[in-house]
Structure formats: structure tokens, C-alpha cells
Design a protein around this motif. Structure first.
Motif, PDB file in Angstrom:
ATOM      1  N   THR A   1      -6.507  -6.617  23.950  1.00 36.65           N
ATOM      2  CA  THR A   1      -6.375  -6.691  22.498  1.00 36.65           C
ATOM      3  C   THR A   1      -7.403  -5.767  21.856  1.00 36.65           C
ATOM      4  O   THR A   1      -8.421  -5.407  22.474  1.00 36.65           O
ATOM      5  CB  THR A   1      -6.587  -8.118  21.952  1.00 36.65           C
ATOM      6  N   PHE A   2      -7.148  -5.397  20.622  1.00 39.03           N
ATOM      7  CA  PHE A   2      -8.070  -4.549  19.872  1.00 39.03           C
ATOM      8  C   PHE A   2      -9.449  -5.206  19.804  1.00 39.03           C
ATOM      9  O   PHE A   2     -10.467  -4.552  20.047  1.00 39.03           O
ATOM     10  CB  PHE A   2      -7.513  -4.304  18.467  1.00 39.03           C
ATOM     11  N   THR A   3      -9.491  -6.481  19.507  1.00 38.57           N
ATOM     12  CA  THR A   3     -10.764  -7.201  19.403  1.00 38.57           C
ATOM     13  C   THR A   3     -11.503  -7.208  20.731  1.00 38.57           C
ATOM     14  O   THR A   3     -12.710  -6.962  20.771  1.00 38.57           O
ATOM     15  CB  THR A   3     -10.525  -8.647  18.906  1.00 38.57           C
ATOM     16  N   GLU A   4     -10.797  -7.473  21.820  1.00 40.99           N
ATOM     17  CA  GLU A   4     -11.435  -7.475  23.144  1.00 40.99           C
ATOM     18  C   GLU A   4     -11.995  -6.095  23.480  1.00 40.99           C
ATOM     19  O   GLU A   4     -13.106  -5.981  24.011  1.00 40.99           O
ATOM     20  CB  GLU A   4     -10.440  -7.897  24.223  1.00 40.99           C
ATOM     21  N   LEU A   5     -11.240  -5.052  23.154  1.00 41.39           N
ATOM     22  CA  LEU A   5     -11.706  -3.688  23.415  1.00 41.39           C
ATOM     23  C   LEU A   5     -12.987  -3.400  22.645  1.00 41.39           C
ATOM     24  O   LEU A   5     -13.945  -2.858  23.189  1.00 41.39           O
ATOM     25  CB  LEU A   5     -10.622  -2.678  23.029  1.00 41.39           C
TER      26      LEU A   5
ATOM     27  N   PRO B   1      -4.930  -3.181  14.273  1.00 44.92           N
ATOM     28  CA  PRO B   1      -4.679  -3.061  12.832  1.00 44.92           C
ATOM     29  C   PRO B   1      -3.824  -1.820  12.557  1.00 44.92           C
ATOM     30  O   PRO B   1      -4.172  -0.713  12.966  1.00 44.92           O
ATOM     31  CB  PRO B   1      -6.078  -2.915  12.232  1.00 44.92           C
ATOM     32  N   SER B   2      -2.703  -2.023  11.890  1.00 46.06           N
ATOM     33  CA  SER B   2      -1.736  -0.957  11.653  1.00 46.06           C
ATOM     34  C   SER B   2      -1.114  -1.121  10.276  1.00 46.06           C
ATOM     35  O   SER B   2      -1.292  -2.140   9.625  1.00 46.06           O
ATOM     36  CB  SER B   2      -0.619  -1.014  12.705  1.00 46.06           C
ATOM     37  N   LEU B   3      -0.360  -0.113   9.880  1.00 51.55           N
ATOM     38  CA  LEU B   3       0.426  -0.179   8.657  1.00 51.55           C
ATOM     39  C   LEU B   3       1.872   0.108   9.018  1.00 51.55           C
ATOM     40  O   LEU B   3       2.148   0.980   9.847  1.00 51.55           O
ATOM     41  CB  LEU B   3      -0.063   0.847   7.638  1.00 51.55           C
ATOM     42  N   GLN B   4       2.779  -0.624   8.399  1.00 50.33           N
ATOM     43  CA  GLN B   4       4.199  -0.364   8.588  1.00 50.33           C
ATOM     44  C   GLN B   4       4.842  -0.239   7.224  1.00 50.33           C
ATOM     45  O   GLN B   4       4.648  -1.079   6.351  1.00 50.33           O
ATOM     46  CB  GLN B   4       4.881  -1.455   9.387  1.00 50.33           C
ATOM     47  N   CYS B   5       5.605   0.841   7.076  1.00 50.75           N
ATOM     48  CA  CYS B   5       6.248   1.118   5.798  1.00 50.75           C
ATOM     49  C   CYS B   5       7.658   0.529   5.773  1.00 50.75           C
ATOM     50  O   CYS B   5       8.459   0.788   6.678  1.00 50.75           O
ATOM     51  CB  CYS B   5       6.301   2.614   5.557  1.00 50.75           C
ATOM     52  N   GLY B   6       7.955  -0.209   4.732  1.00 49.45           N
ATOM     53  CA  GLY B   6       9.284  -0.777   4.560  1.00 49.45           C
ATOM     54  C   GLY B   6      10.309   0.249   4.101  1.00 49.45           C
ATOM     55  O   GLY B   6      11.502   0.062   4.287  1.00 49.45           O
ATOM     56  N   ALA B   7       9.850   1.362   3.544  1.00 46.40           N
ATOM     57  CA  ALA B   7      10.766   2.393   3.050  1.00 46.40           C
ATOM     58  C   ALA B   7      11.196   3.364   4.154  1.00 46.40           C
ATOM     59  O   ALA B   7      12.376   3.622   4.330  1.00 46.40           O
ATOM     60  CB  ALA B   7      10.127   3.159   1.901  1.00 46.40           C
ATOM     61  N   CYS B   8      10.229   3.887   4.920  1.00 52.03           N
ATOM     62  CA  CYS B   8      10.558   4.899   5.939  1.00 52.03           C
ATOM     63  C   CYS B   8      10.447   4.362   7.366  1.00 52.03           C
ATOM     64  O   CYS B   8      10.719   5.083   8.317  1.00 52.03           O
ATOM     65  CB  CYS B   8       9.692   6.139   5.770  1.00 52.03           C
ATOM     66  N   SER B   9      10.003   3.105   7.511  1.00 49.65           N
ATOM     67  CA  SER B   9       9.864   2.423   8.808  1.00 49.65           C
ATOM     68  C   SER B   9       8.758   2.986   9.697  1.00 49.65           C
ATOM     69  O   SER B   9       8.672   2.623  10.866  1.00 49.65           O
ATOM     70  CB  SER B   9      11.184   2.439   9.583  1.00 49.65           C
ATOM     71  N   MET B  10       7.924   3.874   9.182  1.00 51.02           N
ATOM     72  CA  MET B  10       6.844   4.440   9.986  1.00 51.02           C
ATOM     73  C   MET B  10       5.803   3.367  10.292  1.00 51.02           C
ATOM     74  O   MET B  10       5.448   2.571   9.426  1.00 51.02           O
ATOM     75  CB  MET B  10       6.191   5.604   9.239  1.00 51.02           C
ATOM     76  N   LEU B  11       5.357   3.340  11.537  1.00 50.62           N
ATOM     77  CA  LEU B  11       4.290   2.452  11.985  1.00 50.62           C
ATOM     78  C   LEU B  11       3.134   3.350  12.381  1.00 50.62           C
ATOM     79  O   LEU B  11       3.297   4.243  13.213  1.00 50.62           O
ATOM     80  CB  LEU B  11       4.759   1.615  13.174  1.00 50.62           C
ATOM     81  N   TYR B  12       1.961   3.142  11.777  1.00 49.38           N
ATOM     82  CA  TYR B  12       0.832   4.026  12.044  1.00 49.38           C
ATOM     83  C   TYR B  12      -0.485   3.290  11.857  1.00 49.38           C
ATOM     84  O   TYR B  12      -0.534   2.181  11.328  1.00 49.38           O
ATOM     85  CB  TYR B  12       0.895   5.272  11.152  1.00 49.38           C
ATOM     86  N   GLN B  13      -1.558   3.940  12.317  1.00 52.58           N
ATOM     87  CA  GLN B  13      -2.900   3.406  12.175  1.00 52.58           C
ATOM     88  C   GLN B  13      -3.683   4.321  11.236  1.00 52.58           C
ATOM     89  O   GLN B  13      -3.480   5.540  11.227  1.00 52.58           O
ATOM     90  CB  GLN B  13      -3.630   3.359  13.538  1.00 52.58           C
TER      91      GLN B  13
ATOM     92  N   LEU C   1       0.833  -1.197   0.000  1.00 55.35           N
ATOM     93  CA  LEU C   1       0.000   0.000   0.000  1.00 55.35           C
ATOM     94  C   LEU C   1       0.869   1.249   0.000  1.00 55.35           C
ATOM     95  O   LEU C   1       2.033   1.205   0.380  1.00 55.35           O
ATOM     96  CB  LEU C   1      -0.899  -0.001   1.240  1.00 55.35           C
ATOM     97  N   LYS C   2       0.281   2.365  -0.380  1.00 54.28           N
ATOM     98  CA  LYS C   2       1.008   3.634  -0.392  1.00 54.28           C
ATOM     99  C   LYS C   2       1.094   4.181   1.036  1.00 54.28           C
ATOM    100  O   LYS C   2       0.086   4.312   1.726  1.00 54.28           O
ATOM    101  CB  LYS C   2       0.301   4.636  -1.293  1.00 54.28           C
ATOM    102  N   CYS C   3       2.287   4.498   1.478  1.00 57.09           N
ATOM    103  CA  CYS C   3       2.534   5.043   2.809  1.00 57.09           C
ATOM    104  C   CYS C   3       2.057   6.497   2.849  1.00 57.09           C
ATOM    105  O   CYS C   3       2.369   7.274   1.950  1.00 57.09           O
ATOM    106  CB  CYS C   3       4.022   4.971   3.152  1.00 57.09           C
ATOM    107  N   VAL C   4       1.326   6.857   3.903  1.00 59.32           N
ATOM    108  CA  VAL C   4       0.845   8.240   4.010  1.00 59.32           C
ATOM    109  C   VAL C   4       1.968   9.196   4.422  1.00 59.32           C
ATOM    110  O   VAL C   4       1.817  10.404   4.304  1.00 59.32           O
ATOM    111  CB  VAL C   4      -0.344   8.371   4.991  1.00 59.32           C
TER     112      VAL C   4
ATOM    113  N   GLU D   1      -0.013  -4.150   5.825  1.00 53.62           N
ATOM    114  CA  GLU D   1      -0.897  -4.264   6.971  1.00 53.62           C
ATOM    115  C   GLU D   1      -0.316  -5.257   7.971  1.00 53.62           C
ATOM    116  O   GLU D   1       0.098  -6.360   7.590  1.00 53.62           O
ATOM    117  CB  GLU D   1      -2.278  -4.731   6.523  1.00 53.62           C
ATOM    118  N   ILE D   2      -0.274  -4.830   9.228  1.00 53.05           N
ATOM    119  CA  ILE D   2       0.193  -5.697  10.316  1.00 53.05           C
ATOM    120  C   ILE D   2      -0.698  -5.472  11.529  1.00 53.05           C
ATOM    121  O   ILE D   2      -1.542  -4.582  11.540  1.00 53.05           O
ATOM    122  CB  ILE D   2       1.673  -5.411  10.681  1.00 53.05           C
ATOM    123  N   LYS D   3      -0.493  -6.268  12.561  1.00 47.94           N
ATOM    124  CA  LYS D   3      -1.131  -6.076  13.864  1.00 47.94           C
ATOM    125  C   LYS D   3      -0.011  -5.658  14.813  1.00 47.94           C
ATOM    126  O   LYS D   3       1.018  -6.323  14.890  1.00 47.94           O
ATOM    127  CB  LYS D   3      -1.772  -7.363  14.366  1.00 47.94           C
TER     128      LYS D   3
END
Length: 91
Positions: A73-77, A36-48, A2-5, A14-16
Motif C-alpha cells: 500500500t502507499f502508506t506501507e511504502l 492518492p489519485s484523481l479520477q475525472c468523471g468527464a474524460c475518465s482519466m485516472l492520474y496522480q 476539482l479541475k482535471c489537468v 480524489e480517490i485511492k
């Protein structure tokens, strides 16, 4: 991929991941695991995504946070019963 914001490269996946969130009261923070999160392989940013942030914030506003443990956990919440059906302050 996916495109990193942040860096705008097509290197996000997409990662958890764990996130740390301050409760609306401001009295404590909790760890929300497997969010549920996104992690960029180029800039290493981890975000939701904004949608995920909105879900967490709405849920924390609409439940009795005194009953929320320091780690959940996210699901439990998301499964905790709400005191109101929806956030009536979101227009």
C-alpha cells in the motif's frame, strides 16, 4: 470537484487507486495499492498529482527496494525506513 489537468473540466475527484511502478533499478515493477489519485468523471482519466509522484519516486530511491514486496500500500511504502534522509539530487 476539482479541475482535471487533462480536460480542464471541474469533474475530478480524489480517490485511492492502485498504480504500477517500475523500481529505480529497472529490474521489476510493483503494485502500489491505495495511492492518492484523481479520477475525472468527464474524460475518465485516472492520474496522480506531481506531488504524489515525487513522493513515490523519492521513497523508492531512498529505501532498500530489495525488501519491497510486489504489492504494497502507499502508506506501507511511505513507512519503510530510508537509508538517506532526503533525495539530495532534487534541487
Amino acid at each position: 470537484m476539482l479541475k482535471c489537468v487533462w480536460c480542464e473540466k471541474k469533474a475530478a475527484e480524489e480517490i485511492k487507486a492502485p498504480v504500477y511502478w517500475e523500481l529505480p533499478s529497472g529490474l521489476r515493477a510493483i503494485e502500489i495499492q491505495q495511492t492518492p489519485s484523481l479520477q475525472c468523471g468527464a474524460c475518465s482519466m485516472l492520474y496522480q498529482l506531481d506531488e504524489t509522484v515525487e513522493k513515490i519516486e523519492d521513497q523508492l530511491l531512498l529505501i532498500n527496494t530489495d525488501l519491497v514486496p510486489n504489492q504494497i500500500t502507499f502508506t506501507e511504502l511511505m513507512e519503510i525506513p530510508r537509508l538517506l534522509k532526503r533525495n539530495y539530487f532534487r534541487f
